[in-house]
Motif scaffolding. Structure first.
Motif, PDB file in Angstrom:
ATOM      1  N   PRO A   2       0.819  -1.212   0.000  1.00 51.10           N
ATOM      2  CA  PRO A   2       0.000   0.000   0.000  1.00 51.10           C
ATOM      3  C   PRO A   2       0.853   1.262   0.000  1.00 51.10           C
ATOM      4  O   PRO A   2       1.955   1.286   0.526  1.00 51.10           O
ATOM      5  N   ASN A   3       0.323   2.302  -0.610  1.00 56.51           N
ATOM      6  CA  ASN A   3       0.992   3.602  -0.640  1.00 56.51           C
ATOM      7  C   ASN A   3      -0.070   4.663  -0.387  1.00 56.51           C
ATOM      8  O   ASN A   3      -0.847   5.008  -1.279  1.00 56.51           O
ATOM      9  N   VAL A   4      -0.106   5.158   0.820  1.00 51.60           N
ATOM     10  CA  VAL A   4      -1.121   6.134   1.222  1.00 51.60           C
ATOM     11  C   VAL A   4      -1.047   7.404   0.390  1.00 51.60           C
ATOM     12  O   VAL A   4      -2.072   8.014   0.054  1.00 51.60           O
ATOM     13  N   TRP A   5       0.146   7.806   0.017  1.00 53.26           N
ATOM     14  CA  TRP A   5       0.344   9.110  -0.618  1.00 53.26           C
ATOM     15  C   TRP A   5       0.066   9.102  -2.118  1.00 53.26           C
ATOM     16  O   TRP A   5      -0.187  10.165  -2.700  1.00 53.26           O
ATOM     17  N   ALA A   6       0.120   7.938  -2.748  1.00 53.91           N
ATOM     18  CA  ALA A   6      -0.033   7.872  -4.204  1.00 53.91           C
ATOM     19  C   ALA A   6      -1.356   8.461  -4.705  1.00 53.91           C
ATOM     20  O   ALA A   6      -1.359   9.283  -5.631  1.00 53.91           O
ATOM     21  N   PRO A   7      -2.519   8.086  -4.137  1.00 55.76           N
ATOM     22  CA  PRO A   7      -3.765   8.676  -4.628  1.00 55.76           C
ATOM     23  C   PRO A   7      -3.810  10.193  -4.458  1.00 55.76           C
ATOM     24  O   PRO A   7      -4.363  10.903  -5.311  1.00 55.76           O
ATOM     25  N   LEU A   8      -3.244  10.680  -3.375  1.00 56.83           N
ATOM     26  CA  LEU A   8      -3.247  12.113  -3.113  1.00 56.83           C
ATOM     27  C   LEU A   8      -2.435  12.852  -4.179  1.00 56.83           C
ATOM     28  O   LEU A   8      -2.884  13.854  -4.745  1.00 56.83           O
ATOM     29  N   GLU A   9      -1.242  12.342  -4.459  1.00 55.75           N
ATOM     30  CA  GLU A   9      -0.392  12.981  -5.457  1.00 55.75           C
ATOM     31  C   GLU A   9      -1.020  12.902  -6.844  1.00 55.75           C
ATOM     32  O   GLU A   9      -0.967  13.857  -7.626  1.00 55.75           O
ATOM     33  N   GLU A  10      -1.658  11.762  -7.148  1.00 57.25           N
ATOM     34  CA  GLU A  10      -2.300  11.599  -8.456  1.00 57.25           C
ATOM     35  C   GLU A  10      -3.458  12.577  -8.644  1.00 57.25           C
ATOM     36  O   GLU A  10      -3.773  12.970  -9.776  1.00 57.25           O
ATOM     37  N   ASN A  11      -4.075  12.992  -7.552  1.00 57.78           N
ATOM     38  CA  ASN A  11      -5.213  13.907  -7.634  1.00 57.78           C
ATOM     39  C   ASN A  11      -4.842  15.353  -7.329  1.00 57.78           C
ATOM     40  O   ASN A  11      -5.706  16.173  -7.020  1.00 57.78           O
ATOM     41  N   GLY A  12      -3.555  15.663  -7.419  1.00 55.44           N
ATOM     42  CA  GLY A  12      -3.126  17.053  -7.339  1.00 55.44           C
ATOM     43  C   GLY A  12      -2.889  17.601  -5.949  1.00 55.44           C
ATOM     44  O   GLY A  12      -2.755  18.828  -5.789  1.00 55.44           O
ATOM     45  N   TRP A  13      -2.834  16.722  -4.938  1.00 58.21           N
ATOM     46  CA  TRP A  13      -2.520  17.205  -3.595  1.00 58.21           C
ATOM     47  C   TRP A  13      -1.012  17.449  -3.490  1.00 58.21           C
ATOM     48  O   TRP A  13      -0.209  16.721  -4.066  1.00 58.21           O
ATOM     49  N   GLU A  14      -0.649  18.448  -2.733  1.00 61.24           N
ATOM     50  CA  GLU A  14       0.751  18.793  -2.538  1.00 61.24           C
ATOM     51  C   GLU A  14       1.299  18.029  -1.335  1.00 61.24           C
ATOM     52  O   GLU A  14       0.749  18.119  -0.231  1.00 61.24           O
ATOM     53  N   THR A  15       2.374  17.289  -1.536  1.00 62.00           N
ATOM     54  CA  THR A  15       2.957  16.510  -0.443  1.00 62.00           C
ATOM     55  C   THR A  15       4.321  17.086  -0.062  1.00 62.00           C
ATOM     56  O   THR A  15       5.036  17.637  -0.903  1.00 62.00           O
ATOM     57  N   SER A  16       4.653  16.950   1.213  1.00 60.71           N
ATOM     58  CA  SER A  16       5.937  17.450   1.701  1.00 60.71           C
ATOM     59  C   SER A  16       6.409  16.578   2.845  1.00 60.71           C
ATOM     60  O   SER A  16       5.625  15.868   3.479  1.00 60.71           O
ATOM     61  N   GLN A  17       7.710  16.644   3.115  1.00 62.03           N
ATOM     62  CA  GLN A  17       8.312  15.862   4.188  1.00 62.03           C
ATOM     63  C   GLN A  17       9.299  16.725   4.948  1.00 62.03           C
ATOM     64  O   GLN A  17      10.132  17.412   4.363  1.00 62.03           O
ATOM     65  N   VAL A  18       9.178  16.697   6.269  1.00 66.81           N
ATOM     66  CA  VAL A  18      10.136  17.333   7.155  1.00 66.81           C
ATOM     67  C   VAL A  18      10.534  16.291   8.185  1.00 66.81           C
ATOM     68  O   VAL A  18       9.742  15.933   9.064  1.00 66.81           O
ATOM     69  N   LYS A  19      11.750  15.751   8.031  1.00 69.58           N
ATOM     70  CA  LYS A  19      12.234  14.654   8.864  1.00 69.58           C
ATOM     71  C   LYS A  19      11.252  13.495   8.787  1.00 69.58           C
ATOM     72  O   LYS A  19      10.993  12.978   7.711  1.00 69.58           O
ATOM     73  N   GLU A  20      10.672  13.094   9.918  1.00 68.60           N
ATOM     74  CA  GLU A  20       9.753  11.953   9.918  1.00 68.60           C
ATOM     75  C   GLU A  20       8.291  12.385   9.822  1.00 68.60           C
ATOM     76  O   GLU A  20       7.394  11.599  10.094  1.00 68.60           O
ATOM     77  N   HIS A  21       8.053  13.615   9.443  1.00 65.05           N
ATOM     78  CA  HIS A  21       6.694  14.134   9.324  1.00 65.05           C
ATOM     79  C   HIS A  21       6.324  14.269   7.843  1.00 65.05           C
ATOM     80  O   HIS A  21       7.042  14.899   7.070  1.00 65.05           O
ATOM     81  N   PHE A  22       5.204  13.709   7.471  1.00 70.63           N
ATOM     82  CA  PHE A  22       4.725  13.787   6.100  1.00 70.63           C
ATOM     83  C   PHE A  22       3.371  14.490   6.089  1.00 70.63           C
ATOM     84  O   PHE A  22       2.531  14.248   6.956  1.00 70.63           O
ATOM     85  N   THR A  23       3.152  15.342   5.094  1.00 65.85           N
ATOM     86  CA  THR A  23       1.897  16.085   4.995  1.00 65.85           C
ATOM     87  C   THR A  23       1.450  16.144   3.545  1.00 65.85           C
ATOM     88  O   THR A  23       2.272  16.330   2.643  1.00 65.85           O
ATOM     89  N   ALA A  24       0.143  15.990   3.323  1.00 67.67           N
ATOM     90  CA  ALA A  24      -0.460  16.209   2.010  1.00 67.67           C
ATOM     91  C   ALA A  24      -1.577  17.229   2.184  1.00 67.67           C
ATOM     92  O   ALA A  24      -2.385  17.122   3.117  1.00 67.67           O
ATOM     93  N   VAL A  25      -1.630  18.216   1.302  1.00 67.61           N
ATOM     94  CA  VAL A  25      -2.613  19.298   1.394  1.00 67.61           C
ATOM     95  C   VAL A  25      -3.398  19.361   0.091  1.00 67.61           C
ATOM     96  O   VAL A  25      -2.827  19.258  -1.001  1.00 67.61           O
ATOM     97  N   SER A  26      -4.709  19.538   0.207  1.00 63.66           N
ATOM     98  CA  SER A  26      -5.586  19.574  -0.955  1.00 63.66           C
ATOM     99  C   SER A  26      -5.306  20.798  -1.817  1.00 63.66           C
ATOM    100  O   SER A  26      -4.732  21.788  -1.342  1.00 63.66           O
ATOM    101  N   PRO A  27      -5.716  20.781  -3.100  1.00 66.43           N
ATOM    102  CA  PRO A  27      -5.492  21.938  -3.974  1.00 66.43           C
ATOM    103  C   PRO A  27      -6.068  23.242  -3.428  1.00 66.43           C
ATOM    104  O   PRO A  27      -5.496  24.313  -3.646  1.00 66.43           O
TER     105      PRO A  27
END
Length: 270
Positions: free
Chosen positions: A118-143
């Motif tokens: 599984p890849n939680v972030w793949a659908p988000l990125e495919e639908n235009g959500w912006e993803t970022s990583q700071v150390k062990e913190h991951f965030t995806a934000v809607s358009p």
């Protein structure tokens, strides 16, 4: 004035005003039956009490799905028991999480796991959500930047998943997953969360926010019923196919399954 012929029984099947609402994360809670009827059609046991919370148990009794608007927190609570090397897990969705997004999680509970990691972030990125990583913190934000999914790991064993949305009035809803929640379930949630398809809401059920776009549409009750029935029929067919295969497969020794990929690992992000 030209009248449109509506067929026999037209009096009971007059078009009713609905709205297509987007973005979907601000579409409001919706009809609880969207989740409940799918679980029932998938063979889950309805143990709800009349006038009380909605409660469903999985066929193997290892997972429970409940909805209680009077609980703290209010809304959906989904819990899985420890099974083998999969530890117990817990997920909550407050009442304003659209049922179509909750169903991304609960529908996945009823289906076999994919052989792919599984890849939680793949659908988000495919639908235009912006993803970022700071150390062990991951965030995806809607358009529109009004919804998000975050994974935070402060230390080994101290991690959590958190999703939410907001309007001009403040926080709209929250969804929280323990770090032991199976990743494929969170991926089902993230896919439904980021799906760009608008949600259909009847007149009077559209959230009071300026941050949504609405399109007025006329829908006949028969059309709405057909769409709902198609979803239920698909669940029943999938359940019958799984049960038929399980009943007819040759019996043989099956090696113990490997552990679930921990929800807190960062190896699943690609």
């Amino acid at each position: 004035m030209t009248k449109t012929w509506t067929g026999w029984g037209a009096g009971a099947d007059q078009p009713q005003q609905h709205y297509l609402v987007e973005p979907r994360h601000l579409g409001g809670g919706g009809d609880l039956r969207f989740v409940a009827e799918y679980l029932r059609a998938s063979g889950w046991k309805d143990i709800s009490r009349t006038g009380g919370p909605i409660v469903f148990d999985s066929p193997d009794r290892t997972v429970r799905v409940g909805f209680d608007p009077t609980a703290m927190p209010d809304g959906w609570t989904i819990s899985g028991q420890a099974v083998g090397q999969q530890p117990a897990w817990h997920a909550t969705f407050t009442t304003a999480v659209p049922v179509e997004i909750v169903a991304g999680f609960t529908d996945t509970l009823t289906k076999p796991r994919s052989a792919h990691a599984p890849n939680v972030w793949a659908p988000l990125e495919e639908n235009g959500w912006e993803t970022s990583q700071v150390k062990e913190h991951f965030t995806a934000v809607s358009p529109d930047r009004n919804a998000w999914l975050q994974f935070h790991q402060d230390a080994p064993g101290q991690a959590h998943w958190w999703a939410g949305a907001r309007t001009e009035h403040g926080r709209s809803w929250d969804a929280v997953f323990t770090p032991t929640t199976p990743m494929h379930l969170i991926q089902g949630f993230s896919a439904a969360l980021s799906d760009p398809t608008p949600l259909l809401r009847p007149r009077g059920s559209v959230p009071g926010t300026k941050w949504i776009r609405t399109t007025s549409v006329s829908v006949r009750p028969s059309e709405l019923g057909s769409w709902q029935q198609a979803r239920i029929t698909a669940a029943r067919a999938a359940t019958w196919a799984r049960n038929s295969w399980a009943a007819n497969r040759p019996r043989q020794h099956t090696p113990a399954a490997g552990p679930y990929t921990a929800a807190g690992t960062t190896k699943t992000r690609r």
